[in-house]
Design an enzyme around this catalytic site. Structure first.
Site, short mmCIF file in Angstrom:
data_model
loop_
_atom_site.label_atom_id
_atom_site.label_comp_id
_atom_site.label_asym_id
_atom_site.label_seq_id
_atom_site.Cartn_x
_atom_site.Cartn_y
_atom_site.Cartn_z
N LYS A 7 0.74 -1.13 0.01
CA LYS A 7 -0.18 -0.06 -0.13
C LYS A 7 0.76 1.34 0.28
O LYS A 7 0.61 2.02 -0.70
CB LYS A 7 -1.11 -0.11 1.20
CG LYS A 7 -2.03 1.06 1.15
CD LYS A 7 -2.79 0.85 2.56
CE LYS A 7 -3.74 0.08 2.47
NZ LYS A 7 -4.63 0.31 3.74
N PHE B 262 -16.29 13.14 8.69
CA PHE B 262 -17.83 12.92 8.26
C PHE B 262 -17.80 12.83 6.90
O PHE B 262 -18.65 13.00 6.14
CB PHE B 262 -18.77 14.20 8.54
CG PHE B 262 -18.65 14.59 10.25
CD1 PHE B 262 -18.06 15.55 10.81
CD2 PHE B 262 -19.58 13.81 11.04
CE1 PHE B 262 -18.00 15.68 12.09
CE2 PHE B 262 -19.57 14.05 12.37
CZ PHE B 262 -18.80 15.11 13.01
N GLU C 205 -18.10 8.00 1.50
CA GLU C 205 -17.21 7.17 0.54
C GLU C 205 -17.93 7.59 -1.05
O GLU C 205 -19.21 7.69 -0.98
CB GLU C 205 -17.33 5.77 0.37
CG GLU C 205 -16.33 5.22 1.53
CD GLU C 205 -16.54 3.84 1.78
OE1 GLU C 205 -16.52 3.45 2.94
OE2 GLU C 205 -16.46 2.99 0.73
N GLY D 187 -25.80 0.13 3.81
CA GLY D 187 -24.70 -0.72 3.90
C GLY D 187 -23.58 -0.12 4.33
O GLY D 187 -23.45 0.99 4.79
N CYS E 166 -19.82 1.87 7.72
CA CYS E 166 -19.82 2.92 9.08
C CYS E 166 -21.23 3.03 9.81
O CYS E 166 -21.47 2.57 10.79
CB CYS E 166 -19.75 4.30 8.52
SG CYS E 166 -18.23 4.74 7.61
N LYS F 274 -23.10 1.26 -2.32
CA LYS F 274 -23.92 2.69 -2.87
C LYS F 274 -22.80 3.21 -4.17
O LYS F 274 -21.94 2.58 -4.25
CB LYS F 274 -23.82 3.70 -1.88
CG LYS F 274 -22.31 4.36 -1.67
CD LYS F 274 -22.49 5.59 -0.61
CE LYS F 274 -21.34 6.31 -0.69
NZ LYS F 274 -21.30 7.52 0.12
#
Ligand code: UDX
Length: 464
Positions: A36, A155, A158, A280, A283, A343
């Site tokens: 990564k 806050f 995604e 979904g 979070c 989403k």
């Protein structure tokens, strides 16, 4: 300009590191995973987040962002440390702090000057005390306190994380050390004052009528509670919309128009009232469960939150029940799912409704095909076969289910879809499709909380 370290380069850490570098700070990102770290240093993002590759490359290219695996290097090069390691759901809903504990244990011994530690990861209320103990135990102690702790909940959504970071509604800081909060406020100054100038290719367009972020300084526990309460309330709005959908189906009302009708009341607001297969992601489920677990630790019953979770869980069954109502036995039936990510705008499959719906359909003997614009593989145990073209996924399908409302599905060629299918049932799991257009293609439209046919009493008008 502040010297900042960001610990953890996941969905949140990478956006925070690249965003703070882009607005002018010197950022060192501490990332222990070799693959990564090297891909991020090369400007490659190992997950899908619109705009993040460009922002990352600009930040690394400017020399203001670099990645390291050395805690000593990271601590020597920073004064403010953002902790953004993953805190996934652990045993019975409690957040798993293993990764956070490991990060603190590796950092503590390397503290040679005062640092402000900022908990960006979503941590159970009261965790700040644990962070202080972990750092005390790991650091070499000494006379002057080597650190202070500030809670700064994130806050970010995604799919819109960069815009949420650069143009936040509010920046929440919680601490019992005003000087530490001042240091973090200085880090956020370019964002609070909107005093940065980034090319449009990097900074998404700011929403109109937006009058800038509000800074909220409060206590540590209140800051941590604000995060959980915000996600719990958003989840409650969605479950409320889904419960209204169930009633709408029985009384012949249209929940999408009910949502507009109540959302026009400024006290309610129109956002997060879209009924469908429910929420979904990494979070909502995690944070609501953690809040429930925290309340239980104090013997406080969470009657509302328990119901919010129950309604959401039931929504995934609604899709299966509707298919059974129309197709009866699903044995041998071919069902195509459009959309796998939890989403649109992400490749994240964590707690994605599509995976659970696919598993249940496969358990009932259906053959489940699927397509997603970004996700090209799913865990083998889901029983879902993924296709790279939506019409191949829908070939000979008895029914097609829209699970994730990606833009490309909203203007899908419905005539072509009807031609490749064997059946004619189109289940709109997000109430996102044009009901009349679906009927015009000779398909049977079934929504969530919506009448099947367009009502004869004229279209719902939004007024001037
Ligand atoms: C959420 C919060 O919005 C964000 O502020 C917090 O920092 C992290 O958690 P995220 O999980 O990325 O962000 O996604 P979000 O856009 O909130 O959607 C969550 C889920 O709710 C998705 O599955 C979405 O499909 C669903 N949803 C959203 C609905 O079912 N109906 C709605 O009206 C809105």
């Amino acid at each position: 300009m502040s010297r900042v370290c960001v610990v953890g380069s996941g969905y949140v850490g990478t956006v925070v590191a690249a965003g703070l570098a882009a607005v002018g700070h010197d950022v060192v990102a501490l990332e222990s995973d070799d693959d990564k770290r090297s891909s991020l240093q090369a400007g490659d993002v190992p997950f899908y987040e619109p705009g993040l590759p460009d922002l990352l490359r600009a930040a690394v290219g400017s020399g203001r962002l670099r990645f390291t695996d050395s805690p000593a290097d990271a601590m020597d090069s920073s004064d403010v440390v953002f902790l953004s390691v993953g805190t996934p759901s652990g045993e019975n809903g409690r957040a798993d702090l293993t990764a956070l504990g490991a990060a603190l244990a590796s950092i503590g011994p390397e503290l040679r000057h005062h640092h402000v530690f900022v908990t960006k990861s979503t941590v159970p209320i009261g965790t700040h005390g644990w962070v202080e103990i972990m750092l005390e135990q790991a650091s070499n102690g000494g006379t002057a306190p080597l650190f202070a702790v500030v809670s700064n909940p994130e806050f970010l959504r995604e799919g819109t994380a960069i815009g949420d970071f650069l143009y936040p509604d509010r920046v929440v800081l919680g601490s019992d050390d005003p000087a530490a909060m001042d240091a973090v406020e200085r880090v956020y100054a370019p964002i609070l004052e909107q005093a940065f100038d980034l090319p449009g290719s990097i900074a998404p367009r700011r929403e109109d009528r937006w009058d800038g972020p509000t800074l909220l300084r409060t206590s540590l526990a209140t800051a941590e509670m604000i995060k959980y309460a915000a996600n719990a309330f958003l989840a409650t709005k969605i479950s409320f919309a889904n419960e209204m959908a169930g009633i709408c189906e029985r009384v012949g009302a249209d929940v999408t128009e009910v949502a507009v009708g109540i959302g026009l009341d400024q006290r309610i607001g129109g956002h997060f009232l879209n009924a469908g297969v429910g929420w979904g992601g990494s979070c909502f489920g995690k944070d609501v469960s953690a809040l429930i677990a925290t309340a239980k630790d104090f013997g406080f019953p969470t009657r509302m939150l328990d119901a919010v979770v129950d309604v959401n869980r039931a929504q995934r069954s609604v899709v299966v029940e509707k298919l059974q109502r129309h197709l009866h036995s699903l044995m041998g039936r071919r069902i195509a799912l459009l959309g796998l990510a939890f989403k649109p705008g992400t490749d994240d499959l964590r707690d994605a409704p599509a995976l659970e719906i696919g598993r249940r359909l496969a358990q009932l003997g259906a053959r489940v095909h699927a397509h997603d614009p970004v996700v090209t593989a799913v865990p083998a145990d889901t029983g879902i076969s993924v296709f790279l073209d939506p019409f191949e996924a829908a070939a000979s399908a008895d029914a097609v289910v829209l699970v994730t409302e990606w833009d490309e599905y909203l203007d899908l060629d419905l005539d072509k879809l009807a031609r490749v299918m064997r059946g004619h049932l189109l289940l709109d799991g997000r109430n996102a499709l044009d009901r009349a257009a679906v009927a015009g293609a000779g398909l049977t439209y079934v929504g969530i909380g919506r009448p099947t046919a367009q009502p004869r009493t004229g279209a719902f008008s939004r007024g001037a």
